[in-house]
Design a protein around this motif. Structure first.
Motif, short mmCIF file in Angstrom:
data_model
loop_
_atom_site.label_atom_id
_atom_site.label_comp_id
_atom_site.label_asym_id
_atom_site.label_seq_id
_atom_site.Cartn_x
_atom_site.Cartn_y
_atom_site.Cartn_z
N LEU A 263 38.35 39.94 36.31
CA LEU A 263 38.11 39.85 36.78
C LEU A 263 38.64 38.39 37.95
O LEU A 263 39.23 38.28 39.27
CB LEU A 263 36.09 39.60 37.93
CG LEU A 263 35.69 39.43 39.05
CD1 LEU A 263 36.76 40.93 40.06
CD2 LEU A 263 34.33 39.82 39.77
N LEU A 264 38.45 37.61 37.57
CA LEU A 264 38.63 35.92 37.54
C LEU A 264 40.42 35.63 38.10
O LEU A 264 41.02 35.69 38.72
CB LEU A 264 38.43 34.58 36.37
CG LEU A 264 37.47 34.39 36.75
CD1 LEU A 264 36.92 33.80 35.37
CD2 LEU A 264 37.28 33.62 37.86
N ALA A 265 41.20 36.83 37.05
CA ALA A 265 42.16 37.09 36.89
C ALA A 265 43.10 38.61 37.73
O ALA A 265 43.84 37.79 39.05
CB ALA A 265 43.05 37.78 35.60
N ARG A 266 41.79 38.63 38.54
CA ARG A 266 42.81 40.06 39.85
C ARG A 266 41.75 38.89 40.82
O ARG A 266 43.04 39.32 41.61
CB ARG A 266 42.15 40.31 39.45
CG ARG A 266 41.77 42.15 38.73
CD ARG A 266 41.55 43.77 39.24
NE ARG A 266 39.54 43.39 39.09
CZ ARG A 266 39.11 43.13 38.26
NH1 ARG A 266 39.06 43.67 36.90
NH2 ARG A 266 37.47 43.35 38.24
N ILE A 267 41.41 37.79 40.73
CA ILE A 267 41.02 36.79 41.93
C ILE A 267 42.76 36.05 42.73
O ILE A 267 42.57 35.66 43.68
CB ILE A 267 40.06 36.04 41.87
CG1 ILE A 267 38.62 37.22 42.39
CG2 ILE A 267 39.79 34.93 42.96
CD1 ILE A 267 37.11 36.33 41.62
N ALA A 268 43.15 35.39 41.08
CA ALA A 268 43.74 35.06 41.00
C ALA A 268 45.53 35.38 41.47
O ALA A 268 45.94 35.27 42.65
CB ALA A 268 43.75 34.11 39.54
N ARG A 269 45.28 36.86 40.94
CA ARG A 269 46.89 37.68 41.72
C ARG A 269 46.87 37.56 43.16
O ARG A 269 47.75 37.54 43.46
CB ARG A 269 47.12 38.35 41.12
CG ARG A 269 47.01 38.64 39.33
CD ARG A 269 48.31 39.85 38.69
NE ARG A 269 46.50 40.41 38.39
CZ ARG A 269 45.86 41.19 37.36
NH1 ARG A 269 45.81 39.47 36.71
NH2 ARG A 269 44.81 41.14 37.04
N ALA A 270 45.10 38.42 43.17
CA ALA A 270 44.93 38.56 44.76
C ALA A 270 45.60 37.49 46.26
O ALA A 270 46.38 37.30 46.73
CB ALA A 270 43.93 39.07 45.16
N CYS A 271 44.91 35.80 45.29
CA CYS A 271 45.14 35.05 45.92
C CYS A 271 46.49 34.61 46.37
O CYS A 271 47.78 33.85 47.03
CB CYS A 271 44.23 33.52 45.27
SG CYS A 271 42.67 33.75 45.55
N ARG A 272 47.37 35.09 45.01
CA ARG A 272 49.12 34.69 44.99
C ARG A 272 49.67 35.56 46.35
O ARG A 272 50.84 35.60 46.79
CB ARG A 272 49.46 35.65 44.15
CG ARG A 272 49.36 33.71 42.71
CD ARG A 272 50.16 33.75 41.88
NE ARG A 272 50.53 32.98 40.73
CZ ARG A 272 51.42 32.25 39.80
NH1 ARG A 272 51.94 33.24 39.47
NH2 ARG A 272 50.80 30.59 38.98
N GLN A 273 49.00 36.85 45.89
CA GLN A 273 49.89 38.22 47.17
C GLN A 273 49.71 37.35 48.59
O GLN A 273 50.12 38.09 49.32
CB GLN A 273 48.83 39.21 46.48
CG GLN A 273 49.27 40.00 45.42
CD GLN A 273 48.09 41.10 45.44
OE1 GLN A 273 47.89 41.51 44.14
NE2 GLN A 273 48.83 42.27 46.56
N ALA A 274 48.65 37.47 48.55
CA ALA A 274 47.91 36.33 49.87
C ALA A 274 49.01 35.02 50.41
O ALA A 274 48.49 34.78 51.72
CB ALA A 274 46.45 36.05 50.11
N GLY A 275 49.66 35.68 49.00
CA GLY A 275 50.13 33.00 49.79
C GLY A 275 49.54 32.03 49.65
O GLY A 275 49.74 31.02 50.20
#
Length: 419
Positions: A263-275
């Motif tokens: 879940l922490l990894a998905r959060i980090a990837r999502a933040c990258r997607q959001a810029g």
């Protein structure tokens, strides 16, 4: 201190309190803050604990007899069974200690029904301490582990009643212990945790205005905000240098749930997607290898959370009450990803207060998290609502306010008994 040591009674006008709290990190720290404020007013505070519970600072402690309990599993069933055993142990072994200590009142965590049973059995005043979302029954308010909205309609009341029936089944081991000791002491028909709460005074760490309304039964609840507020001065980590041109997001799943590396990894990837740039804290729950696979700008075991929130534009959180309150005090909106315990209830209050959004377990893919992050950063209403709470944080009563409420409610009774 030895549990068998008899203490002389404090001077007239002061009170000796026994504090009963489950051995949970955040609950113990809140009780310690309360004990410090209590003793600063000249009263006496004594913790009643199982063997092996370590308190911070110079805290007086009466220890139950018997062995140190083994660390419990993180599974819900194991926690329920451990809680039932703890309640039974307190009811069996604490009366002799309490008679020896001769307290004026009990300050009992709402999550430990033994505090209410013991107070009733020994004829002692009880103040219930709500370190988490208050458990006090109120029409329209679901149990804290349910993320449902406040709803006083017939449909809402029916749904809440169904949730309480399910909770009763899950908590059968604890309820069985409560019924046994209530019958043993002739206390009447007590059979669930809510039956063991104080009807005189509940001291809640929830921020004023953050809880659902409680017009029917909430007159005895005092909303104080975190007991530990304003006690720590923190510096922002010098090796973390956010780019001021991009939003800075802080992500944490708390002390007990940060082992969820996926879940922490998905959060980090999502933040990258959001810029946006993101700092992930995992509370020492991950190996170096697991932490290294989280694609965040910064990954740390621990950070000074208040200092980080002072710079953050958004917090992605498990919706633990302590983190939510720190976000409110800092004026930081939240994306809530509740996992267990009262976190669904905290997340529901984040939504109803307008200070953030919530994603359910089936909504936690990277794309959905990224969309929620973008929405929260683009809509200033979320930050405005969070800042409204921050503007009022200085007036929250905290531990000192809790002591004032205890004195106002119970000191007259003690004076009458002494006269």
């Amino acid at each position: 201190m030895a549990g068998q040591t008899r203490h002389t009674r404090p001077p007239r006008g002061f009170m000796r309190a026994v504090l009963i709290c489950p051995p949970l990190h955040s609950h113990l720290r809140a009780f310690e803050a309360l004990a410090r404020a209590w003793t600063r007013k000249g009263h006496e505070a004594i913790f009643l604990t199982e063997p092996g519970v370590v308190l911070e600072g110079d805290m007086r402690q009466a220890i139950l007899p018997g062995p140190v309990l083994r660390p419990q599993s993180r599974t819900l069933l194991a926690e329920i069974l451990a809680g039932a055993r703890r309640t039974d142990r307190l009811c069996r072994d604490a009366p002799a200690l309490l008679r020896d200590l001769s307290p004026d009142l009990i300050l009992g965590d709402q999550m430990e029904p033994a505090s209410g049973l013991l107070a009733r059995a020994l004829g002692l005043p009880l103040a219930s301490i709500a370190c988490a979302v208050p458990m006090d029954p109120e029409p329209g308010i679901p149990l804290p582990f349910l993320g449902w909205p406040h709803d006083t309609s017939a449909q809402g009341l029916k749904r809440n009643a169904g949730g309480e029936r399910i909770a009763g089944l899950l908590l059968t081991p604890q309820n069985r212990v409560i019924r046994h000791w209530a019958r043993h002491w002739g206390l009447g028909d007590l059979g669930r945790l809510q039956d063991c709460l104080s009807s005189d005074l509940t001291l809640s760490q929830i921020a004023p205005g953050f809880d659902y309304p409680r017009p029917a039964n909430g007159g005895h609840i005092v909303q104080l905000g975190p007991f530990r507020q304003g006690q720590v001065t923190q510096d922002f980590p010098p090796d973390i240098r956010p780019d001021p041109a991009r939003p800075f997001v802080y992500a944490s799943l708390g002390t007990l749930q940060s082992h969820r590396a996926g879940l922490l990894a998905r959060i980090a990837r999502a933040c990258r997607q959001a810029g946006v740039q993101v700092l992930v804290s995992h509370a020492g729950s991950l190996t170096d290898g697991q932490a290294g696979r989280i694609p965040a700008d910064w990954v740390r075991s621990f950070v000074p959370q208040q200092a980080v929130l002072a710079r953050a534009a958004l917090c992605i959180t498990h919706a633990g009450l302590n983190t939510a309150l720190e976000c409110l005090a800092a004026g930081v909106p939240m994306l809530a990803l509740p996992l267990t315990h009262d976190q669904p209830g905290v997340a529901a209050r984040i939504v109803q207060s307008g200070t953030g959004l919530r994603l359910h377990p089936w909504q936690r893919g990277s794309n959905r998290i990224a969309d929620a992050v973008a929405t929260l950063l683009a809509d200033e209403n979320f930050r405005a609502r969070a800042r409204h709470f921050a503007a009022e944080a200085a007036s929250w009563g905290g531990a000192a306010g809790a002591v004032d409420a205890i004195e106002a409610r119970f000191s007259p009774r003690r004076s009458a008994q002494a006269s």
